[in-house]
Scaffold this motif. Structure first.
Motif, PDB file in Angstrom:
ATOM      1  N   MET A  90       0.844  -1.179   0.000  1.00  0.00           N
ATOM      2  CA  MET A  90       0.000   0.000   0.000  1.00  0.00           C
ATOM      3  C   MET A  90       0.883   1.234   0.000  1.00  0.00           C
ATOM      4  SD  MET A  90      -2.846   1.000   2.784  1.00  0.00           S
ATOM      5  CE  MET A  90      -4.195   1.976   2.251  1.00  0.00           C
ATOM      6  N   ILE A  91       0.561   2.187  -0.834  1.00  0.00           N
ATOM      7  CA  ILE A  91       1.327   3.425  -0.938  1.00  0.00           C
ATOM      8  C   ILE A  91       0.557   4.523  -0.221  1.00  0.00           C
ATOM      9  CG2 ILE A  91       2.300   5.111  -2.521  1.00  0.00           C
ATOM     10  CD1 ILE A  91       2.334   2.883  -4.628  1.00  0.00           C
ATOM     11  N   LYS A  92       1.212   5.124   0.750  1.00  0.00           N
ATOM     12  CA  LYS A  92       0.572   6.210   1.485  1.00  0.00           C
ATOM     13  C   LYS A  92       1.010   7.539   0.893  1.00  0.00           C
ATOM     14  CE  LYS A  92       0.134   3.683   5.758  1.00  0.00           C
ATOM     15  NZ  LYS A  92       0.379   3.640   7.178  1.00  0.00           N
ATOM     16  N   GLY A  93       0.130   8.494   0.873  1.00  0.00           N
ATOM     17  CA  GLY A  93       0.444   9.814   0.345  1.00  0.00           C
ATOM     18  C   GLY A  93       0.120   9.887  -1.136  1.00  0.00           C
ATOM     19  N   VAL A  94       0.000  11.101  -1.612  1.00  0.00           N
ATOM     20  CA  VAL A  94      -0.354  11.290  -3.019  1.00  0.00           C
ATOM     21  C   VAL A  94       0.663  12.143  -3.764  1.00  0.00           C
ATOM     22  CG1 VAL A  94      -2.825  10.973  -2.707  1.00  0.00           C
ATOM     23  CG2 VAL A  94      -1.822  13.236  -2.374  1.00  0.00           C
ATOM     24  N   ASN A  95       1.663  12.649  -3.082  1.00  0.00           N
ATOM     25  CA  ASN A  95       2.630  13.538  -3.711  1.00  0.00           C
ATOM     26  C   ASN A  95       3.942  12.829  -4.033  1.00  0.00           C
ATOM     27  OD1 ASN A  95       0.894  15.744  -3.578  1.00  0.00           O
ATOM     28  ND2 ASN A  95       1.504  16.187  -1.482  1.00  0.00           N
ATOM     29  N   HIS A  96       3.850  11.727  -4.741  1.00  0.00           N
ATOM     30  CA  HIS A  96       5.042  10.983  -5.120  1.00  0.00           C
ATOM     31  C   HIS A  96       5.254  11.094  -6.623  1.00  0.00           C
ATOM     32  CE1 HIS A  96       5.914   8.991  -1.335  1.00  0.00           C
ATOM     33  NE2 HIS A  96       4.626   8.751  -1.197  1.00  0.00           N
ATOM     34  N   GLN A  97       6.492  11.315  -7.012  1.00  0.00           N
ATOM     35  CA  GLN A  97       6.836  11.270  -8.423  1.00  0.00           C
ATOM     36  C   GLN A  97       7.299   9.839  -8.701  1.00  0.00           C
ATOM     37  OE1 GLN A  97       9.814  14.069  -9.596  1.00  0.00           O
ATOM     38  NE2 GLN A  97       9.587  13.617 -11.765  1.00  0.00           N
ATOM     39  N   VAL A  98       6.710   9.220  -9.698  1.00  0.00           N
ATOM     40  CA  VAL A  98       6.958   7.815  -9.975  1.00  0.00           C
ATOM     41  C   VAL A  98       7.471   7.658 -11.399  1.00  0.00           C
ATOM     42  CG1 VAL A  98       5.854   5.545 -10.171  1.00  0.00           C
ATOM     43  CG2 VAL A  98       5.132   7.118  -8.389  1.00  0.00           C
ATOM     44  N   VAL A  99       8.451   6.767 -11.557  1.00  0.00           N
ATOM     45  CA  VAL A  99       8.948   6.424 -12.886  1.00  0.00           C
ATOM     46  C   VAL A  99       8.743   4.926 -13.061  1.00  0.00           C
ATOM     47  CG1 VAL A  99      10.957   6.327 -14.391  1.00  0.00           C
ATOM     48  CG2 VAL A  99      10.682   8.252 -12.831  1.00  0.00           C
ATOM     49  N   GLU A 100       8.097   4.548 -14.146  1.00  0.00           N
ATOM     50  CA  GLU A 100       7.839   3.143 -14.424  1.00  0.00           C
ATOM     51  C   GLU A 100       8.665   2.721 -15.637  1.00  0.00           C
ATOM     52  OE1 GLU A 100       4.086   0.235 -15.566  1.00  0.00           O
ATOM     53  OE2 GLU A 100       3.731   2.317 -15.072  1.00  0.00           O
ATOM     54  N   VAL A 101       9.440   1.644 -15.463  1.00  0.00           N
ATOM     55  CA  VAL A 101      10.246   1.110 -16.554  1.00  0.00           C
ATOM     56  C   VAL A 101       9.589  -0.189 -17.018  1.00  0.00           C
ATOM     57  CG1 VAL A 101      12.510   0.219 -17.215  1.00  0.00           C
ATOM     58  CG2 VAL A 101      12.349   2.123 -15.616  1.00  0.00           C
ATOM     59  N   ASN A 102       9.124  -0.202 -18.274  1.00  0.00           N
ATOM     60  CA  ASN A 102       8.450  -1.383 -18.811  1.00  0.00           C
ATOM     61  C   ASN A 102       9.405  -2.322 -19.532  1.00  0.00           C
ATOM     62  OD1 ASN A 102       5.804  -0.760 -17.952  1.00  0.00           O
ATOM     63  ND2 ASN A 102       5.670   0.767 -19.562  1.00  0.00           N
ATOM     64  N   ASP A 103      10.482  -1.798 -20.094  1.00  0.00           N
ATOM     65  CA  ASP A 103      11.460  -2.628 -20.795  1.00  0.00           C
ATOM     66  C   ASP A 103      12.565  -2.984 -19.817  1.00  0.00           C
ATOM     67  OD1 ASP A 103      12.967  -3.953 -22.647  1.00  0.00           O
ATOM     68  OD2 ASP A 103      13.786  -2.143 -23.554  1.00  0.00           O
ATOM     69  N   THR A 104      12.379  -4.081 -19.070  1.00  0.00           N
ATOM     70  CA  THR A 104      13.316  -4.430 -18.002  1.00  0.00           C
ATOM     71  C   THR A 104      14.486  -5.274 -18.472  1.00  0.00           C
ATOM     72  OG1 THR A 104      12.112  -6.438 -17.440  1.00  0.00           O
ATOM     73  CG2 THR A 104      11.448  -4.414 -16.313  1.00  0.00           C
ATOM     74  N   ALA A 105      14.424  -5.840 -19.661  1.00  0.00           N
ATOM     75  CA  ALA A 105      15.480  -6.713 -20.192  1.00  0.00           C
ATOM     76  C   ALA A 105      15.726  -7.908 -19.272  1.00  0.00           C
ATOM     77  CB  ALA A 105      16.768  -5.924 -20.412  1.00  0.00           C
ATOM     78  N   CYS A 106      14.729  -8.291 -18.530  1.00  0.00           N
ATOM     79  CA  CYS A 106      14.847  -9.433 -17.625  1.00  0.00           C
ATOM     80  C   CYS A 106      13.561 -10.237 -17.707  1.00  0.00           C
ATOM     81  CB  CYS A 106      15.081  -8.962 -16.195  1.00  0.00           C
ATOM     82  SG  CYS A 106      15.232 -10.310 -15.013  1.00  0.00           S
ATOM     83  N   GLU A 107      13.709 -11.541 -17.853  1.00  0.00           N
ATOM     84  CA  GLU A 107      12.522 -12.374 -17.999  1.00  0.00           C
ATOM     85  C   GLU A 107      11.717 -12.504 -16.710  1.00  0.00           C
ATOM     86  OE1 GLU A 107      14.208 -16.864 -17.516  1.00  0.00           O
ATOM     87  OE2 GLU A 107      14.660 -15.812 -19.366  1.00  0.00           O
ATOM     88  N   TYR A 108      12.314 -12.180 -15.575  1.00  0.00           N
ATOM     89  CA  TYR A 108      11.622 -12.297 -14.298  1.00  0.00           C
ATOM     90  C   TYR A 108      10.654 -11.148 -14.035  1.00  0.00           C
ATOM     91  CZ  TYR A 108      15.145 -15.784 -13.098  1.00  0.00           C
ATOM     92  OH  TYR A 108      15.953 -16.873 -13.082  1.00  0.00           O
ATOM     93  N   PHE A 109      10.969  -9.970 -14.564  1.00  0.00           N
ATOM     94  CA  PHE A 109      10.197  -8.782 -14.215  1.00  0.00           C
ATOM     95  C   PHE A 109       9.525  -8.186 -15.441  1.00  0.00           C
ATOM     96  CE2 PHE A 109      13.796  -9.005 -11.247  1.00  0.00           C
ATOM     97  CZ  PHE A 109      13.085  -9.240 -10.081  1.00  0.00           C
ATOM     98  N   GLU A 110       8.275  -7.873 -15.275  1.00  0.00           N
ATOM     99  CA  GLU A 110       7.479  -7.268 -16.327  1.00  0.00           C
ATOM    100  C   GLU A 110       7.714  -5.752 -16.358  1.00  0.00           C
ATOM    101  OE1 GLU A 110       2.713  -6.678 -16.335  1.00  0.00           O
ATOM    102  OE2 GLU A 110       3.456  -8.713 -16.166  1.00  0.00           O
ATOM    103  N   ARG A 111       7.817  -5.159 -15.186  1.00  0.00           N
ATOM    104  CA  ARG A 111       8.091  -3.719 -15.086  1.00  0.00           C
ATOM    105  C   ARG A 111       8.667  -3.410 -13.714  1.00  0.00           C
ATOM    106  NH1 ARG A 111       1.829  -1.926 -15.036  1.00  0.00           N
ATOM    107  NH2 ARG A 111       1.312  -3.061 -13.172  1.00  0.00           N
ATOM    108  N   ILE A 112       9.338  -2.274 -13.630  1.00  0.00           N
ATOM    109  CA  ILE A 112       9.931  -1.814 -12.372  1.00  0.00           C
ATOM    110  C   ILE A 112       9.407  -0.414 -12.112  1.00  0.00           C
ATOM    111  CG2 ILE A 112      12.073  -1.279 -11.161  1.00  0.00           C
ATOM    112  CD1 ILE A 112      13.482  -3.219 -13.093  1.00  0.00           C
ATOM    113  N   ILE A 113       9.007  -0.173 -10.876  1.00  0.00           N
ATOM    114  CA  ILE A 113       8.484   1.142 -10.505  1.00  0.00           C
ATOM    115  C   ILE A 113       9.446   1.786  -9.517  1.00  0.00           C
ATOM    116  CG2 ILE A 113       6.575   2.379  -9.418  1.00  0.00           C
ATOM    117  CD1 ILE A 113       4.754   0.087 -10.366  1.00  0.00           C
ATOM    118  N   PHE A 114       9.889   3.003  -9.848  1.00  0.00           N
ATOM    119  CA  PHE A 114      10.791   3.773  -8.995  1.00  0.00           C
ATOM    120  C   PHE A 114      10.021   4.934  -8.393  1.00  0.00           C
ATOM    121  CE2 PHE A 114      13.609   1.817 -12.100  1.00  0.00           C
ATOM    122  CZ  PHE A 114      14.667   1.394 -11.320  1.00  0.00           C
TER     123      PHE A 114
END
Length: 89
Positions: free
Chosen positions: A1-25
């Motif tokens: 669960m993410i608390k707060g609404v003032n977060h800047q998020v970067v989502e990486v969809n091309d992970t170059a890894c078969e284990y992960f579909e995407r990474i969220i920073f």
């Protein structure tokens, strides 16, 4: 669960890894002034540098070879012990 609404998020969809579909920073608030391009570039570098090759599984042939090596070592030890006991006993 993410608390707060003032977060800047970067989502990486091309992970170059078969284990992960995407990474969220989640960007630290003190770096929210940095340009989006720079943050995305850094996130992409981190995502690509942390991918590991999948672990290799030993084949049945390799497992058998390992077992035979251990058995040979145990047998050699038993023979050496028996010879030593014969001459010392």
């Amino acid at each position: 669960m993410i608390k707060g609404v003032n977060h800047q998020v970067v989502e990486v969809n091309d992970t170059a890894c078969e284990y992960f579909e995407r990474i969220i920073f989640f960007v630290k608030p003190e770096y929210s002034f940095v340009s989006e391009g720079k943050i995305r570039e850094r996130a992409g570098r981190i995502a690509n540098s942390t991918t590991l090759p999948p672990p290799t599984k030993k084949s049945d042939k390799a497992k058998l070879f390992d077992f035979l090596k251990m058995a040979a070592a145990a047998l050699t030890g038993a023979v050496i012990c028996a010879v030593a006991m014969h001459f010392l006993g």
